[in-house]
Enzyme design. Structure first.
Site, PDB file in Angstrom:
ATOM      1  CG  ASP A  46      23.167  33.825  27.543  1.00  0.00           C
ATOM      2  OD1 ASP A  46      22.965  32.640  27.872  1.00  0.00           O
ATOM      3  OD2 ASP A  46      23.710  34.659  28.298  1.00  0.00           O
ATOM      4  CE1 TYR A  51      23.771  38.579  32.822  1.00  0.00           C
ATOM      5  CE2 TYR A  51      22.772  37.842  30.777  1.00  0.00           C
ATOM      6  CZ  TYR A  51      23.737  37.725  31.744  1.00  0.00           C
ATOM      7  OH  TYR A  51      24.690  36.734  31.628  1.00  0.00           O
ATOM      8  CE  LYS A  80      23.438  32.911  31.522  1.00  0.00           C
ATOM      9  NZ  LYS A  80      23.174  34.231  30.927  1.00  0.00           N
ATOM     10  CG  HIS A 113      23.742  33.580  36.456  1.00  0.00           C
ATOM     11  ND1 HIS A 113      23.037  34.700  36.108  1.00  0.00           N
ATOM     12  CD2 HIS A 113      24.972  33.758  35.897  1.00  0.00           C
ATOM     13  CE1 HIS A 113      23.789  35.500  35.383  1.00  0.00           C
ATOM     14  NE2 HIS A 113      24.970  34.945  35.246  1.00  0.00           N
TER      15      HIS A 113
HETATM   16  P1  NAD Z   1      31.615  40.052  25.047  1.00  0.00           P
HETATM   17  O1  NAD Z   1      32.890  39.309  25.065  1.00  0.00           O
HETATM   18  O2  NAD Z   1      30.543  39.692  24.123  1.00  0.00           O
HETATM   19  O3  NAD Z   1      31.965  41.598  24.909  1.00  0.00           O
HETATM   20  C1  NAD Z   1      31.002  42.565  24.827  1.00  0.00           C
HETATM   21  C2  NAD Z   1      31.702  43.902  24.647  1.00  0.00           C
HETATM   22  O4  NAD Z   1      32.480  43.884  23.457  1.00  0.00           O
HETATM   23  C3  NAD Z   1      30.739  45.044  24.501  1.00  0.00           C
HETATM   24  O5  NAD Z   1      31.311  46.154  25.147  1.00  0.00           O
HETATM   25  C4  NAD Z   1      30.664  45.289  22.997  1.00  0.00           C
HETATM   26  O6  NAD Z   1      30.384  46.598  22.670  1.00  0.00           O
HETATM   27  C5  NAD Z   1      32.035  44.896  22.548  1.00  0.00           C
HETATM   28  N1  NAD Z   1      32.016  44.298  21.213  1.00  0.00           N
HETATM   29  C6  NAD Z   1      31.145  43.365  20.765  1.00  0.00           C
HETATM   30  N2  NAD Z   1      31.450  43.005  19.504  1.00  0.00           N
HETATM   31  C7  NAD Z   1      32.532  43.731  19.146  1.00  0.00           C
HETATM   32  C8  NAD Z   1      33.311  43.802  17.961  1.00  0.00           C
HETATM   33  N3  NAD Z   1      33.025  43.034  16.906  1.00  0.00           N
HETATM   34  N4  NAD Z   1      34.353  44.651  17.944  1.00  0.00           N
HETATM   35  C9  NAD Z   1      34.659  45.414  19.006  1.00  0.00           C
HETATM   36  N5  NAD Z   1      33.951  45.381  20.168  1.00  0.00           N
HETATM   37  C10 NAD Z   1      32.895  44.553  20.225  1.00  0.00           C
HETATM   38  O7  NAD Z   1      31.242  39.992  26.529  1.00  0.00           O
HETATM   39  P2  NAD Z   1      30.167  39.683  27.541  1.00  0.00           P
HETATM   40  O8  NAD Z   1      29.017  40.621  27.421  1.00  0.00           O
HETATM   41  O9  NAD Z   1      30.934  39.599  28.779  1.00  0.00           O
HETATM   42  O10 NAD Z   1      29.671  38.231  27.195  1.00  0.00           O
HETATM   43  C11 NAD Z   1      28.719  37.958  26.224  1.00  0.00           C
HETATM   44  C12 NAD Z   1      27.449  37.409  26.834  1.00  0.00           C
HETATM   45  O11 NAD Z   1      27.753  36.274  27.638  1.00  0.00           O
HETATM   46  C13 NAD Z   1      26.715  38.341  27.793  1.00  0.00           C
HETATM   47  O12 NAD Z   1      25.987  39.326  27.118  1.00  0.00           O
HETATM   48  C14 NAD Z   1      25.878  37.346  28.560  1.00  0.00           C
HETATM   49  O13 NAD Z   1      24.739  36.990  27.809  1.00  0.00           O
HETATM   50  C15 NAD Z   1      26.827  36.176  28.707  1.00  0.00           C
HETATM   51  N6  NAD Z   1      27.573  36.171  29.990  1.00  0.00           N
HETATM   52  C16 NAD Z   1      27.302  35.186  30.871  1.00  0.00           C
HETATM   53  C17 NAD Z   1      27.952  35.157  32.097  1.00  0.00           C
HETATM   54  C18 NAD Z   1      27.642  34.090  33.098  1.00  0.00           C
HETATM   55  O14 NAD Z   1      28.037  34.209  34.265  1.00  0.00           O
HETATM   56  N7  NAD Z   1      26.980  33.031  32.718  1.00  0.00           N
HETATM   57  C19 NAD Z   1      28.910  36.134  32.398  1.00  0.00           C
HETATM   58  C20 NAD Z   1      29.188  37.108  31.443  1.00  0.00           C
HETATM   59  C21 NAD Z   1      28.527  37.112  30.239  1.00  0.00           C
END
Ligand code: NAD
Length: 321
Positions: A46, A51, A80, A113
């Site tokens: 994704d 990004y 997106k 997005h």
């Molecule tokens: P996420 O909930 O995946 O959290 C990521 C964070 O958690 C990172 O700091 C990572 O190091 C940590 N982490 C990951 N796995 C872990 C584990 N098993 N234990 C402990 N810590 C862990 O958050 P995110 O990045 O906000 O969301 C995931 C994805 O969603 C993004 O990378 C992006 O692709 C998408 N996204 C989309 C939108 C949108 O507006 N459409 C917004 C935010 C994110």
């Protein structure tokens, strides 16, 4: 084997339930991280113009394809359209740049997005353009109706440049409007979902429309610590005592419980991590079986706290009100 995909309307494409998020992967790490993620078993990636790492993410994907780790048709690539490219004369150009940056011939899913048309910024001036036009101190909107933007998205499908189209961060009203004129219905809605913000009513209604749902930020505040006050002050869901007790009971970690929570609602997840052990455990969630007691505890965590909110980022835009 447990089902590990959601079937999309119209194309029947199988979208993996467990994907990999590319937000905040630094350019220098992106190629190797994505390559490793494919090795570990991720098949959905994704990304987004916003990004700022599409070139490097694309390199990781193409390296894996070239080395025969995976075939293009086994991958499900999502990206997106950014807010500054909503106008009918900019969608196709923005898309073409993204496709070229990824080094691919088509995307599997292309999302709008945000339902926020912002003033166009020439990519030669700033790319990715982010939220403010250069030197501005407030958001500048553009008169680009979503129906015109969506018609351009539909043309991308007709041109076979993306197999599916969808939306992110749209609420019920925005989707209702879209459904009133779209020739191609959105295949997916991507929104923030975690036990603090389950969005159960929106999810149920959207699924009833034949639109699949992807959850982002499954761990709650983790990605928002440096972005907003509530990201800083809210205690981590990964360290939450209730989530921990469920994790201990199933002999898994808290991240796995938070991801499984979405899967149990037929919602796909896209966690991001650059650490191999976490990348592995985030994928290893198919065989966890949450019971009624677990679900009751997770449901009790609801506070409706949202973290990805242009209002609390200081943009003064109450998008979700
Ligand atoms: P996420 O909930 O995946 O959290 C990521 C964070 O958690 C990172 O700091 C990572 O190091 C940590 N982490 C990951 N796995 C872990 C584990 N098993 N234990 C402990 N810590 C862990 O958050 P995110 O990045 O906000 O969301 C995931 C994805 O969603 C993004 O990378 C992006 O692709 C998408 N996204 C989309 C939108 C949108 O507006 N459409 C917004 C935010 C994110």
């Amino acid at each position: 084997m447990a089902v590990d995909y959601l079937t999309l309307d119209r194309t029947g494409d199988k979208m993996p339930l467990r994907g990999f998020g590319c937000w905040k992967i630094e350019k220098k790490d992106a190629e190797n991280t994505i390559y490793q993620a494919i090795k570990i078993g991720y098949r959905l990636f994704d990304g987004a113009c916003d990004y700022g790492n599409e070139v490097e993410v694309g390199r990781g994907i193409n390296k894996a394809i070239k080395e025969g780790l995976v075939k293009r048709e086994e991958l499900f690539i999502v990206t997106k359209l950014w807010n500054t490219f909503h106008s009918k004369q900019h969608v196709r150009t923005a898309f073409d740049r993204q496709l070229k940056d990824w080094g691919l011939e088509y995307f599997d899913l292309y999302l709008i997005h945000f339902p926020i048309p912002l003033q166009y910024v020439d990519p030669a001036v700033s790319y990715p353009p982010e939220w403010y036009v250069p030197h501005a101190d407030k958001l500048n909107f553009e008169r680009s109706p979503i129906h015109e933007c969506w018609a351009e998205m539909e043309k991308l499908v007709q041109a076979k440049l993306t197999r599916n189209i969808g939306v992110a961060n749209f609420n019920c009203q925005a989707i209702l409007d879209l459904l009133s004129y779209s020739k191609i219905k959105p295949a997916v809605l991507q929104i923030e979902i975690h036990p603090l913000l389950p969005q159960e009513r929106l999810v149920k209604w959207v699924q009833e429309q034949g639109i699949q749902v992807t959850a982002y930020s499954s761990f709650g505040p983790t990605s928002y610590v440096d972005l907003c006050e509530s990201g800083k002050t809210y205690s981590s869901l990964l360290a939450n005592a209730d989530v921990k007790s469920i994790a201990n009971k199933h002999n898994v970690n808290t991240g796995q419980i938070l991801l499984r929570y979405a899967l149990d609602r037929n919602i796909a997840v896209i966690p991001k991590s650059v650490h191999e052990d976490r990348m592995k455990s985030n994928l290893d969630i198919l065989n966890i079986q949450l019971d009624q007691d677990d679900r009751k505890i997770l449901n009790s965590l609801k506070t409706n706290q949202r973290f990805n909110d242009p209002m609390i980022f200081g943009f003064g835009l109450p998008l979700f009100d």
